[in-house]
Design a protein around this motif. Structure first.
Motif: not given
Lengths: 366, 275
Positions: A77, A85, B168, B170-179, B181
């Motif tokens: 992050r 993907f 999804e 994984e996508a969220a974490v690549t966008l910088g979201a915290s656990g 969130t």
């Protein structure tokens, strides 16, 4: 932003016979603004490498730098990457707008832009992927190509240092894939992001990449521009993987290779058993054998679609049939029909069983 | 061509039998409960409801449900998350362990708790010394109810989360979201329906549990009687109308649960066709 990958390796499973080596130690330097294709068959380790660069998986050892920043131990992050993907991975319960805005909304309060700024940024991104009219739709209401464009807009929303794409067009049909490829190419020329994408499609890799990294069995086989890769493959694997090939195997004696009743001059090759390879377009056909090549073949199948005619050639001296592509003009001149007997004249032969791959030209040598 | 068993006569006979059996075994008892409860008129029904002990039982039952459902909600989500998102030694064993409360008779569960926390139990001495009473008091009832109902939510979530995968997230974490969130904005909306369904089932069971509770409750009237225990006790006292009055409350709750479940399924089906 440049990417420097140094001595990255990865092994799956516990120590013992069950473990698999996904990546041999890998070194790879990607320049700022470069578009790099990771090409290889499934199981070659290309996706693992991409996921390690993203931080979605951890390497056993080695380091990764984005520019001067060491990101080896940096959490996904905080790496500032965009990831696309294969199956889009859009948030299915959110509208297209909310999908693209997700990263901006997830920023800590003090870094987060105002609602108005987010709005204008998202709409700008949607305009870029030509989906402004779809902002309120849900992912399930879009076609595959549109979904992947949303995924791209979402990945670019935070202006990532690097954009990583895992088989981005793999789940789309041929026509849409072609369109998206061209579009990504334009986008890259416009925005100049550093990008690494994974594909098993040779054409895709050659068309999109500034440089292609060919991988197999967790190793890098060759890193080269598409042109070099195609013309000067480093080894047999690369040559074979980049297109159709024909094999010619026989015994060489006094610079002539013999195989059944076929023979061809092979200047500069030592006596012994040899395997030579050639591409379908490196074969021309004639009604007469030349003094340098006597390769009698029979036409067993004809596919006259596209710019060239694809022919399947059979012969007693061949283990598996050859594939040849010739121009329509030559096809008509030779009046080719199924069962016609002709002579093959290779313009080039490639040899990979020596330390250095060599290309020989039988017709002009003497 | 007529398929085997598809003759009109056979079909009518089969459907008729199924309907008749359903009415006999499912519908008739339900009607009987309300008929018995209202046998002596609405006034008596109302009076029975306002009985001191019945009110206490209603209160205790609500307390048990109110504690059990949130605890199992958190536990179930946590467990499902653990089992579907991580690979660790003993993961399969854990998945099997989740089913123990389903496999074992609730009475046995009650007895085990009695053995652990009772006065002569393993932890009984220590608890007694610190003046903490678990058995024959509401904490014991809540404990066994949690035990009996803990698989419902995890069981609903695990197959769903397995099928949905973690792309999804994984996508969220690549966008910088915290656990947190990611859980709140990506995972939770995906599992919302299954979670609600699990809560409904947990609640129904928590309210209706008899076997395990009866072992640890000790049947102290007005203190440790939940509604199901109250029904039984009233019946033992030959207060048939009173017993059925309490039973009608449970039946009503069951009907509400079924209605909620049907509504959820209907909504989910509509969602499917809409997209």
């Amino acid at each position: 932003m440049s990417i420097r990958i140094a001595r990255i390796d990865k092994t799956y499973g516990a120590k013992g016979p069950g473990q698999t080596r996904a990546l041999e130690p890998i070194d790879l330097d990607i320049h700022d603004g470069e578009l790099i294709g990771l090409l290889g068959p499934s199981g070659s380790g290309k996706t693992t490498l991409l996921r390690i660069v993203a931080g979605l998986e951890q390497a056993d050892s080695g380091s990764i730098h984005f520019g001067e920043r060491d990101v080896t131990r940096v959490h996904v992050r905080d790496r500032r990457i965009g990831f696309v993907f294969q199956h889009y991975a859009l948030f299915r319960h959110m509208s297209v707008y909310d999908n693209v805005a997700f990263g901006l909304n997830a920023l800590p309060r003090r870094e987060r832009p105002s609602t108005e700024e987010i709005r204008s940024r998202v709409m700008q991104l949607l305009e870029m992927v030509r989906l402004q009219a779809f902002a309120k739709r849900f992912p399930a209401q879009l076609s595959g190509g549109q979904q992947q464009r949303v995924a791209l807009a979402r990945a670019l929303a935070l202006k990532p240092d690097v954009l990583l794409l895992d088989e981005p067009f793999g789940a789309l049909d041929a026509k849409v894939r072609q369109e998206l490829r061209r579009w990504l190419r334009h986008l890259h020329e416009e925005l100049h992001f550093t990008s690494l994408f994974v594909t098993h499609d040779q054409e895709e890799a050659l068309e999109l990449s500034d440089r292609v990294v060919v991988m197999s069995n967790g190793r890098i086989e060759q890193i080269a521009t598409p042109d070099t890769l195609y013309r000067q493959p480093a080894n047999r694997f690369v040559f074979e993987f980049l297109g159709d090939i024909n094999r010619l195997e026989g015994d060489v004696e006094r610079e002539v290779l013999t195989c059944g009743n076929a023979r061809i001059a092979v200047p500069g090759i030592a006596s012994g058993r040899h395997e030579l390879l050639l591409r379908p377009h490196e074969i021309s056909l004639a009604t007469q054998a030349s003094d340098r090549a006597h390769l009698p073949v029979t036409v067993s199948a004809i596919v006259p679609v596209g710019a060239e005619v694809r022919l399947e050639l059979e012969a007693d001296w061949l283990g598996e049939p050859w594939l040849a592509t010739i121009g329509h003009e030559a096809f008509e001149r030779l009046d080719i029909t199924r069962g016609k007997r002709l002579f093959a004249l290779p313009s080039q032969l490639h040899r990979f069983d020596a330390a250095q791959p060599t290309t020989l030209i039988p017709a002009t040598a003497s | 061509m007529v398929r085997i068993g598809d003759a009109p006569g056979v079909r009518r006979l089969l459907i008729g039998t199924a309907l008749a059996l359903s009415a006999l075994f499912l519908l008739l008892p339900l009607v009987a409960i309300f008929a018995q409860a209202l046998m002596s008129g609405l006034d008596v029904y109302w009076q029975n409801l306002r009985d001191e002990y019945t009110l206490a039982a209603i209160g205790l039952t609500l307390l048990v449900a109110l504690l059990t459902v949130p605890i199992n909600l958190i536990f179930g989500v946590f467990l499902a998350w653990l089992v579907t998102r991580f690979d660790f030694p003993g993961r399969r064993l854990l998945q099997t362990l989740i089913d123990i409360p389903f496999a074992v008779s609730p009475v046995v569960a009650g007895l085990v708790y009695l053995l652990l926390y009772g006065r002569n139990g393993w932890l009984g001495g220590w608890l007694d010394a610190h003046d903490i009473q678990i058995m024959f008091a509401w904490p014991g009832i809540v404990l066994v109810t949690i035990f009996v109902t803990c698989p419902f939510i995890a069981r609903e979530l695990i197959p769903l989360m397995q099928a949905q995968g973690s792309r999804e997230e994984e996508a969220a974490v690549t966008l910088g979201a915290s656990g947190w969130t990611i859980f709140r904005r990506v995972t939770l909306p995906k599992i919302r329906h299954a979670l609600l369904y699990g809560v409904i089932l947990t609640n129904a069971r928590a309210v209706g549990e008899f076997g395990a509770v009866s072992v640890v409750a000790g049947a102290i009237r007005g203190e440790t009687n939940t509604l199901p225990l109250q029904v039984e006790q009233l019946y033992q006292d030959y207060n048939t109308v009173g017993a059925f009055t309490s039973a009608s409350l449970l039946a009503l709750l069951a009907l509400l649960t079924l209605a909620a479940k049907a509504a959820l399924e209907w909504r989910a089906a509509r969602r499917e066709t809409a997209t």
